[in-house]
Design an enzyme around this catalytic site. Structure first.
Site, PDB file in Angstrom:
ATOM      1  N   THR A   1      47.240-100.847  78.867  1.00  0.00           N
ATOM      2  CA  THR A   1      48.200-100.741  77.788  1.00  0.00           C
ATOM      3  C   THR A   1      49.608-100.943  78.336  1.00  0.00           C
ATOM      4  O   THR A   1      50.498-101.423  77.643  1.00  0.00           O
ATOM      5  CB  THR A   1      48.134 -99.314  77.190  1.00  0.00           C
ATOM      6  OG1 THR A   1      46.847 -98.768  77.481  1.00  0.00           O
ATOM      7  CG2 THR A   1      48.394 -99.318  75.715  1.00  0.00           C
TER       8      THR A   1
ATOM      9  N   ILE B   1      43.103-107.951  88.113  1.00  0.00           N
ATOM     10  CA  ILE B   1      41.947-107.046  88.070  1.00  0.00           C
ATOM     11  C   ILE B   1      42.038-106.044  86.925  1.00  0.00           C
ATOM     12  O   ILE B   1      41.101-105.308  86.677  1.00  0.00           O
ATOM     13  CB  ILE B   1      41.752-106.289  89.410  1.00  0.00           C
ATOM     14  CG1 ILE B   1      43.058-105.607  89.854  1.00  0.00           C
ATOM     15  CG2 ILE B   1      41.197-107.207  90.470  1.00  0.00           C
ATOM     16  CD1 ILE B   1      42.909-104.772  91.104  1.00  0.00           C
TER      17      ILE B   1
ATOM     18  N   GLY C   1      50.554-102.621  81.201  1.00  0.00           N
ATOM     19  CA  GLY C   1      50.865-103.730  82.092  1.00  0.00           C
ATOM     20  C   GLY C   1      49.663-104.252  82.842  1.00  0.00           C
ATOM     21  O   GLY C   1      48.572-103.710  82.742  1.00  0.00           O
ATOM     22  N   GLU C   2      49.935-105.321  83.611  1.00  0.00           N
ATOM     23  CA  GLU C   2      48.842-105.960  84.332  1.00  0.00           C
ATOM     24  C   GLU C   2      48.703-105.377  85.729  1.00  0.00           C
ATOM     25  O   GLU C   2      49.665-104.892  86.296  1.00  0.00           O
ATOM     26  CB  GLU C   2      49.145-107.452  84.475  1.00  0.00           C
ATOM     27  CG  GLU C   2      49.242-108.203  83.168  1.00  0.00           C
ATOM     28  CD  GLU C   2      49.916-109.549  83.350  1.00  0.00           C
ATOM     29  OE1 GLU C   2      49.271-110.567  83.117  1.00  0.00           O
ATOM     30  OE2 GLU C   2      51.093-109.553  83.760  1.00  0.00           O
TER      31      GLU C   2
ATOM     32  N   ASP D   1      44.015 -88.629  80.985  1.00  0.00           N
ATOM     33  CA  ASP D   1      43.389 -89.913  80.615  1.00  0.00           C
ATOM     34  C   ASP D   1      42.120 -90.150  81.422  1.00  0.00           C
ATOM     35  O   ASP D   1      41.927 -91.213  82.014  1.00  0.00           O
ATOM     36  CB  ASP D   1      44.381 -91.071  80.787  1.00  0.00           C
ATOM     37  CG  ASP D   1      43.947 -92.312  79.991  1.00  0.00           C
ATOM     38  OD1 ASP D   1      43.006 -92.209  79.169  1.00  0.00           O
ATOM     39  OD2 ASP D   1      44.540 -93.389  80.211  1.00  0.00           O
TER      40      ASP D   1
HETATM   41  N1  LIG Z   1      44.542 -99.142  93.380  1.00  0.00           N
HETATM   42  C1  LIG Z   1      43.713 -99.899  92.671  1.00  0.00           C
HETATM   43  N2  LIG Z   1      42.738-100.587  93.287  1.00  0.00           N
HETATM   44  C2  LIG Z   1      41.898-101.356  92.573  1.00  0.00           C
HETATM   45  N3  LIG Z   1      41.953-101.494  91.239  1.00  0.00           N
HETATM   46  C3  LIG Z   1      42.880-100.832  90.568  1.00  0.00           C
HETATM   47  C4  LIG Z   1      43.828 -99.988  91.235  1.00  0.00           C
HETATM   48  N4  LIG Z   1      44.636 -99.446  90.317  1.00  0.00           N
HETATM   49  C5  LIG Z   1      44.216 -99.917  89.113  1.00  0.00           C
HETATM   50  N5  LIG Z   1      43.171-100.753  89.257  1.00  0.00           N
HETATM   51  C6  LIG Z   1      42.444-101.468  88.183  1.00  0.00           C
HETATM   52  O1  LIG Z   1      43.322-101.785  87.139  1.00  0.00           O
HETATM   53  C7  LIG Z   1      42.932-101.119  85.933  1.00  0.00           C
HETATM   54  C8  LIG Z   1      44.168-100.693  85.152  1.00  0.00           C
HETATM   55  O2  LIG Z   1      44.952 -99.826  85.954  1.00  0.00           O
HETATM   56  P1  LIG Z   1      45.571 -98.501  85.339  1.00  0.00           P
HETATM   57  O3  LIG Z   1      44.471 -97.749  84.683  1.00  0.00           O
HETATM   58  O4  LIG Z   1      46.349 -97.804  86.387  1.00  0.00           O
HETATM   59  O5  LIG Z   1      46.564 -99.152  84.294  1.00  0.00           O
HETATM   60  P2  LIG Z   1      46.883 -98.854  82.786  1.00  0.00           P
HETATM   61  O6  LIG Z   1      47.756 -99.959  82.346  1.00  0.00           O
HETATM   62  O7  LIG Z   1      47.455 -97.508  82.666  1.00  0.00           O
HETATM   63  O8  LIG Z   1      45.492 -98.914  82.123  1.00  0.00           O
HETATM   64  P3  LIG Z   1      44.982 -98.352  80.727  1.00  0.00           P
HETATM   65  O9  LIG Z   1      46.132 -98.237  79.824  1.00  0.00           O
HETATM   66  O10 LIG Z   1      43.950 -99.350  80.319  1.00  0.00           O
HETATM   67  O11 LIG Z   1      44.355 -97.024  81.045  1.00  0.00           O
HETATM   68  C9  LIG Z   1      42.031 -99.970  86.372  1.00  0.00           C
HETATM   69  O12 LIG Z   1      41.107 -99.613  85.368  1.00  0.00           O
HETATM   70  C10 LIG Z   1      41.358-100.566  87.594  1.00  0.00           C
HETATM   71  O13 LIG Z   1      40.271-101.368  87.202  1.00  0.00           O
HETATM   72 MG   LIG Z   2      43.809 -97.093  82.974  1.00  0.00          MG
END
Ligand SMILES: Nc1ncnc2c1ncn2[C@@H]1O[C@H](COP(=O)(O)OP(=O)(O)OP(=O)(O)O)[C@@H](O)[C@H]1O
Ligand SMILES: [Mg+2]
Length: 392
Positions: free
Chosen positions: A48, A44, A50-51, A168
């Protein structure tokens, strides 16, 4: 504890190599469950760092989001950025902040060269705000918009009171459950506000996604605070009506130009002390621009109280910008229509909406022309027509 055969040194590996690999992997992590207790369903998110996967607890059937901790470039063991995110999330327990359930790991074995992968396990939320805003079938009433923003600012009020900066703010980092509960997420860039008052803070200003980055950060301020998140809240507030980010700069300089075109020129008249910021004389600042926040947004935002709150959040001088308490007390939230529950509207949408799942070309950032402010994107004839362009 007896090691099973999977964690013994393979014959092909020297003792020193084995010792290196088992730096983290040699622990049995008795308090950190194996991630295999969750069944992975779909991807989903791809951030940056991770997945992110939707997953289900095999026994309880509880839905969760698994965020993989990226270890690839780590020489020093567990990444400090992930540790920071975990520490902050463990501190924050609030209905408008995403809940971290636990940390899980894969089992160290010869298959992964004795390196466990770690996952942050979160309560699952059905949507993120970027996904919802991209879908033209999702229509928010004014009361529902108020509910989204009230919960967003309530979450910010809570974290700021607890001396945490999010750093952020953007629509993809705002989660919304199918019942309409909003949760601030992605504390990957968050930090504690330093308490010592004797010296100015020297935080990094390379934070906040460019389009949501406030003018003080763009001008090199390192002693910043909660107003950086309030600027982002203002950008997100406008997006509730425009449905796409309002200032899509292509670089720092361009972002400042877009800010001046909307919020007026950055001068000591409106922002005393701005001259002291490191980049004030190094960057080109547009002169002679009038402030047009209300004028330009009124094409989208009809409610005068909404326009007034937007104006207060998108204030150039961070010391004059509305804080979370000011915003929560603003008439916008206390005039009819009052904030209205989102559950009923969301129950009409059975599919999860995430930024990651919107059609790829909608996710591509494009440089907008200021004239776009006056025009809604043209409706498209294709079957993708239900998606809003993420370009404003
Ligand atoms: N608890 C959750 N429930 C549903 N979806 C989630 C949840 N946590 C994260 N996501 C989905 O995953 C995406 C990426 O998560 P997150 O923003 O925590 O990661 P990131 O790697 O720091 O992202 P980025 O660097 O793009 O900001 C979110 O934009 C959201 O769509
Ligand atoms: Mg994010």
């Amino acid at each position: 504890m007896a090691a099973d055969h999977d964690t013994q040194r393979p014959a092909s590996m020297s003792q020193s190599e084995y010792d290196k690999y088992t730096k983290i992997g040699d622990f049995d992590f008795p308090y950190c469950d194996e991630v295999s207790k969750y069944e992975r369903l779909t991807k989903i998110g791809q951030g940056t760092f991770g997945e992110v996967f939707k997953a289900r607890h095999r026994k309880t059937r509880l839905l969760v989001a698994l965020k993989k901790v990226l270890m690839e470039n780590e020489k020093e063991g567990f990444p400090i950025t992930a540790l920071r995110e975990i520490r902050i999330l463990q501190l924050l327990n609030h209905e408008n902040v995403v809940k971290l359930i636990e940390i899980c790991r894969t089992k160290a074995s010869t298959h992964n060269k004795f390196k466990s992968t770690f996952f942050l396990v979160f309560e699952f939320c059905e949507h993120d705000l970027a996904g919802l805003l991209s879908n033209a079938n999702v229509k928010f009433s004014l009361g529902e918009i108020k509910k989204v923003l009230q919960q967003l600012i309530n979450g910010l009020y809570f974290i700021h009171t607890n001396k945490i900066l999010h750093r952020d703010m953007k629509a993809a980092n705002i989660l919304i459950t199918k019942a309409g509960q909003l949760k601030l997420a992605d504390f990957g860039l968050a930090r504690a506000i330093s308490q010592k008052n004797s010296q100015p803070n020297r935080y990094t200003n390379r934070v906040v996604t460019l389009w949501y980055r406030p003018p003080e950060l763009l001008l090199g301020e390192r002693n910043y605070g909660p107003p950086v998140d309030m600027w982002g809240a203002g950008c997100i507030m406008a997006e509730m009506w425009t449905r796409s980010p309002i200032m899509q700069g292509s670089a720092d300089q361009h972002q400042l130009t877009l800010i001046s075109q909307l919020c007026g020129s950055i001068t000591p008249d409106v922002w005393p002390d701005v001259e002291k910021l490191e980049l004030y004389n190094k960057l080109e600042l547009t002169k002679g621009q009038k402030r047009k926040v209300k004028d330009r947004l009124k094409a989208y935002v009809k409610d005068p109280y909404a326009l007034d709150l937007l104006d207060k959040l998108l204030t150039l001088d961070p010391s004059k910008r509305a804080n979370a308490d000011d915003a929560l007390n603003h008439d916008f939230f206390w005039m009819d229509p009052m904030p209205a529950d989102l559950g009923k509207m969301l129950s009409m949408h059975t599919q999860s909406m995430f930024e990651y799942l919107t059609p790829p070309r909608r996710r591509v950032a494009q440089v907008p022309h200021p004239s776009h402010l006056q025009h809604r994107p043209q409706p498209m004839a294709t079957q993708e027509a239900q998606f809003h362009d993420r370009v404003f």
